[in-house]
Design a protein around this motif. Structure first.
Motif, PDB file in Angstrom:
ATOM      1  N   ASN A  86       0.672  -1.216  -0.088  1.00 47.27           N
ATOM      2  CA  ASN A  86      -0.185   0.093  -0.058  1.00 47.27           C
ATOM      3  C   ASN A  86       0.950   1.202  -0.178  1.00 47.27           C
ATOM      4  OD1 ASN A  86      -2.403  -1.453   0.344  1.00 47.27           O
ATOM      5  ND2 ASN A  86      -2.302  -1.540   2.380  1.00 47.27           N
ATOM      6  N   LEU A  87       2.158   1.103   0.370  1.00 42.62           N
ATOM      7  CA  LEU A  87       3.248   2.174   0.396  1.00 42.62           C
ATOM      8  C   LEU A  87       4.174   2.244  -0.749  1.00 42.62           C
ATOM      9  CD1 LEU A  87       3.527   2.496   4.252  1.00 42.62           C
ATOM     10  CD2 LEU A  87       1.968   3.821   2.885  1.00 42.62           C
ATOM     11  N   ILE A  88       4.619   0.908  -1.331  1.00 41.53           N
ATOM     12  CA  ILE A  88       5.779   0.965  -1.827  1.00 41.53           C
ATOM     13  C   ILE A  88       5.215   0.160  -3.305  1.00 41.53           C
ATOM     14  CG2 ILE A  88       8.178   0.010  -2.130  1.00 41.53           C
ATOM     15  CD1 ILE A  88       8.386  -0.225   1.069  1.00 41.53           C
ATOM     16  N   ASP A  89       5.440   0.652  -4.166  1.00 40.87           N
ATOM     17  CA  ASP A  89       5.283   0.017  -5.461  1.00 40.87           C
ATOM     18  C   ASP A  89       6.063  -1.400  -5.657  1.00 40.87           C
ATOM     19  OD1 ASP A  89       5.723  -0.422  -8.896  1.00 40.87           O
ATOM     20  OD2 ASP A  89       3.715   0.722  -8.604  1.00 40.87           O
ATOM     21  N   LYS A  90       5.730  -2.271  -6.093  1.00 44.52           N
ATOM     22  CA  LYS A  90       6.420  -3.525  -6.398  1.00 44.52           C
ATOM     23  C   LYS A  90       7.647  -3.373  -7.280  1.00 44.52           C
ATOM     24  CE  LYS A  90       3.200  -5.835  -9.685  1.00 44.52           C
ATOM     25  NZ  LYS A  90       2.292  -4.885  -9.913  1.00 44.52           N
ATOM     26  N   PHE A 123       7.022  -9.125  -0.726  1.00 47.17           N
ATOM     27  CA  PHE A 123       6.580  -8.706  -1.984  1.00 47.17           C
ATOM     28  C   PHE A 123       7.038 -10.099  -3.040  1.00 47.17           C
ATOM     29  CE2 PHE A 123       6.723  -4.361  -0.687  1.00 47.17           C
ATOM     30  CZ  PHE A 123       5.734  -3.890  -1.689  1.00 47.17           C
ATOM     31  N   ARG A 124       7.945 -10.829  -2.557  1.00 48.69           N
ATOM     32  CA  ARG A 124       8.063 -11.952  -3.224  1.00 48.69           C
ATOM     33  C   ARG A 124       7.103 -12.937  -3.056  1.00 48.69           C
ATOM     34  NH1 ARG A 124      14.228 -12.109  -1.860  1.00 48.69           N
ATOM     35  NH2 ARG A 124      15.373 -11.472  -3.791  1.00 48.69           N
ATOM     36  N   GLU A 128       5.615 -12.438  -6.416  1.00 49.48           N
ATOM     37  CA  GLU A 128       6.975 -13.045  -7.223  1.00 49.48           C
ATOM     38  C   GLU A 128       7.918 -11.979  -7.929  1.00 49.48           C
ATOM     39  OE1 GLU A 128       5.215 -15.655 -10.162  1.00 49.48           O
ATOM     40  OE2 GLU A 128       4.608 -17.120  -8.540  1.00 49.48           O
ATOM     41  N   THR A 129       7.783 -10.853  -7.468  1.00 46.62           N
ATOM     42  CA  THR A 129       8.608  -9.667  -7.815  1.00 46.62           C
ATOM     43  C   THR A 129       8.617  -8.874  -6.577  1.00 46.62           C
ATOM     44  OG1 THR A 129       9.185  -7.822  -9.477  1.00 46.62           O
ATOM     45  CG2 THR A 129       6.755  -8.081  -8.725  1.00 46.62           C
ATOM     46  N   ARG A 130       9.950  -7.978  -6.627  1.00 45.99           N
ATOM     47  CA  ARG A 130      10.177  -6.992  -5.483  1.00 45.99           C
ATOM     48  C   ARG A 130      10.787  -5.684  -5.918  1.00 45.99           C
ATOM     49  NH1 ARG A 130      16.088  -8.137  -3.362  1.00 45.99           N
ATOM     50  NH2 ARG A 130      15.869  -5.865  -3.149  1.00 45.99           N
ATOM     51  N   PRO A 131      10.578  -4.535  -4.999  1.00 42.50           N
ATOM     52  CA  PRO A 131      10.944  -3.282  -5.292  1.00 42.50           C
ATOM     53  C   PRO A 131      12.562  -3.446  -5.090  1.00 42.50           C
ATOM     54  CG  PRO A 131      10.007  -3.522  -3.071  1.00 42.50           C
ATOM     55  CD  PRO A 131       9.709  -4.754  -3.655  1.00 42.50           C
ATOM     56  N   ASN A 137      18.355   7.768  -3.671  1.00 41.53           N
ATOM     57  CA  ASN A 137      17.176   8.583  -3.873  1.00 41.53           C
ATOM     58  C   ASN A 137      15.842   7.482  -4.061  1.00 41.53           C
ATOM     59  OD1 ASN A 137      15.395  10.569  -4.657  1.00 41.53           O
ATOM     60  ND2 ASN A 137      15.739  10.406  -6.925  1.00 41.53           N
ATOM     61  N   PRO A 138      15.406   6.907  -2.730  1.00 45.94           N
ATOM     62  CA  PRO A 138      14.511   6.061  -2.837  1.00 45.94           C
ATOM     63  C   PRO A 138      13.066   6.522  -3.078  1.00 45.94           C
ATOM     64  CG  PRO A 138      15.214   6.529  -0.658  1.00 45.94           C
ATOM     65  CD  PRO A 138      16.167   7.089  -1.400  1.00 45.94           C
ATOM     66  N   ASP A 139      12.163   5.783  -3.408  1.00 42.66           N
ATOM     67  CA  ASP A 139      10.815   6.208  -3.331  1.00 42.66           C
ATOM     68  C   ASP A 139      10.257   6.292  -1.944  1.00 42.66           C
ATOM     69  OD1 ASP A 139      11.008   6.295  -6.216  1.00 42.66           O
ATOM     70  OD2 ASP A 139       9.912   4.217  -6.424  1.00 42.66           O
ATOM     71  N   CYS A 140      10.782   5.586  -0.971  1.00 40.63           N
ATOM     72  CA  CYS A 140      10.220   5.373   0.385  1.00 40.63           C
ATOM     73  C   CYS A 140      11.188   5.034   1.257  1.00 40.63           C
ATOM     74  CB  CYS A 140       8.969   4.362   0.512  1.00 40.63           C
ATOM     75  SG  CYS A 140       8.464   4.257   1.975  1.00 40.63           S
TER      76      CYS A 140
END
Length: 387
Positions: A86-90, A123-124, A128-131, A137-140
């Motif tokens: 809900n906070l970090i895009d995969k 996320f995995r 089945e994928t991960r940020p 310069n992270p998004d979160c």
């Protein structure tokens, strides 16, 4: 009220009251000073305003959940079970920072690694994928604070520490932290209503912060980015309104702000930073040895400076600080002089009695922030006049 939430503004030790005062002035609710932090309540717009305007804050945290831990597995499970999607895009990026005071975890870096593992594993398992991890310069930015068995998780809305104002491109050997500089100025009572001098200005930090206070310029107006600008709920129009509103409070300045340094390289660096901050019309930097200088105004002078401590700059402490006292006493009547010193023995050599002595820390160095009132004529004569 339903859009308000509790936030935490982190600060340096000893500046909690200044930060609390700033927050109240900005309009924060339920302001509660702690140790190296102040909690407060506001909405999204206030979070933007706090990041933009606060001078004594290092970062603004938005708490998201907390829990008890009794072992490493408790920590991993609690982090794993939170809905980070809900906070970090995969397909996005994130980073983790931590502060740890615990017998369960003895290394803050290990806490960072375990938190990253838990978020990535969730996320995995779900997508089945991960940020990716991005420390630049992270998004979160996820903030982990562990105090014994209490663990609090927050989002760092600032990103890079707020002392990185965006105006400093040139520094000297021992530059002063911008948040510390602003805090010292506020503790000294500087409000921009008289002339100002930093007689050992180095790269100009105190001068710039003094001018920004005097003109009521938002502290972080020169920053290129804040972490919240990458959040999924970032409201660009609201941020523009907040910024425009803050800039409308800027006022004119009818006194002088001067900086001296005897090193040509320091003068050049200070001038560059002043130009970066767009404050050249308010600040004049000159090559001048303080010990050979005299007060150049008949008006009251407010002086704040950060003299060498003999830690990173090699000086003869007794001789140097005796010359500070002699110069103030002989050449600067009608001056309120403040300076910070980490060598507590150096205070004895000034030869003047400080009217105030405040315990602070400059980085990890225990320091004293000293005030010396240099009166016109003798102190005894001053007292007679006042009476």
């Amino acid at each position: 009220m339903e859009n308000n939430y509790t936030m935490i503004a982190k600060s340096l030790y000893g500046f909690e009251q200044e930060l609390a005062k700033e927050l109240r002035h900005l309009g924060a609710m339920d302001v509660k000073p702690g140790v190296r932090h102040v909690s407060f309540v506001g909405d999204k717009g206030f979070m933007y305003k706090a990041n933009l305007s606060l001078r004594t804050a290092i970062s603004i945290l938005k708490p998201i959940f907390d829990f008890k831990i009794f072992n490493e597995e408790d920590f991993y499970k609690a982090i794993y079970n939170y809905p980070w999607e809900n906070l970090i895009d995969k397909n996005g990026t994130f980073a983790v920072e931590s502060t740890v005071n615990s017998e369960i975890f003895t290394h803050s870096r290990y806490v960072v690694f375990r938190a990253k593992d838990a978020i990535v594993d969730r996320f995995r398992d779900k997508f089945e994928t991960r940020p990716n991890i991005d420390t630049d310069n992270p998004d979160c930015v996820v903030n982990v604070h562990i105090d014994r068995s209490d663990c609090a998780i927050a989002l760092n809305s600032s990103g890079e520490p707020l002392f990185k104002r965006g105006y400093k491109s040139a520094t000297n050997i021992a530059p002063i932290n911008e948040v510390l500089a602003a805090g010292l100025l506020m503790k000294s009572g500087w409000d921009g209503q008289c002339d100002f001098l930093d007689p050992m200005c180095g790269s100009g930090t105190l001068l710039i912060e003094a001018a920004m206070i005097a003109c009521r310029i938002p502290a972080n107006i020169n920053r290129e980015k804040f972490a919240f600008q990458k959040w999924q709920d970032f409201d660009e129009d609201l941020f523009a309104i907040i910024t425009e509103s803050a800039l409308k409070k800027v006022r004119s300045f009818n006194f002088t702000i001067k900086g001296y340094d005897k090193a040509p390289s320091a003068v050049e660096k200070a001038q560059t930073n002043v130009e970066n901050a767009n404050l050249s019309e308010f600040i004049k930097v000159e090559r001048q040895d303080f010990f050979e200088s005299f007060k150049t105004t008949e008006r009251h002078l407010h002086m704040v400076f950060n003299p060498p401590y003999g830690v990173r700059l090699d000086i003869d402490i007794p001789k140097f600080y005796a010359k500070i006292g002699d110069t103030l006493k002989q050449n600067y009547p009608g001056t309120s002089a403040w300076f910070i010193v980490a060598d507590l023995e150096a205070i004895k050599h000034v030869g003047l009695r400080p009217s105030r002595k405040i315990k602070l820390y400059n980085a990890k160095l225990e320091s004293r922030f000293l005030q010396y009132e240099i009166y016109e004529g003798s102190k005894k004569a001053k007292k007679n006049i006042d009476s």
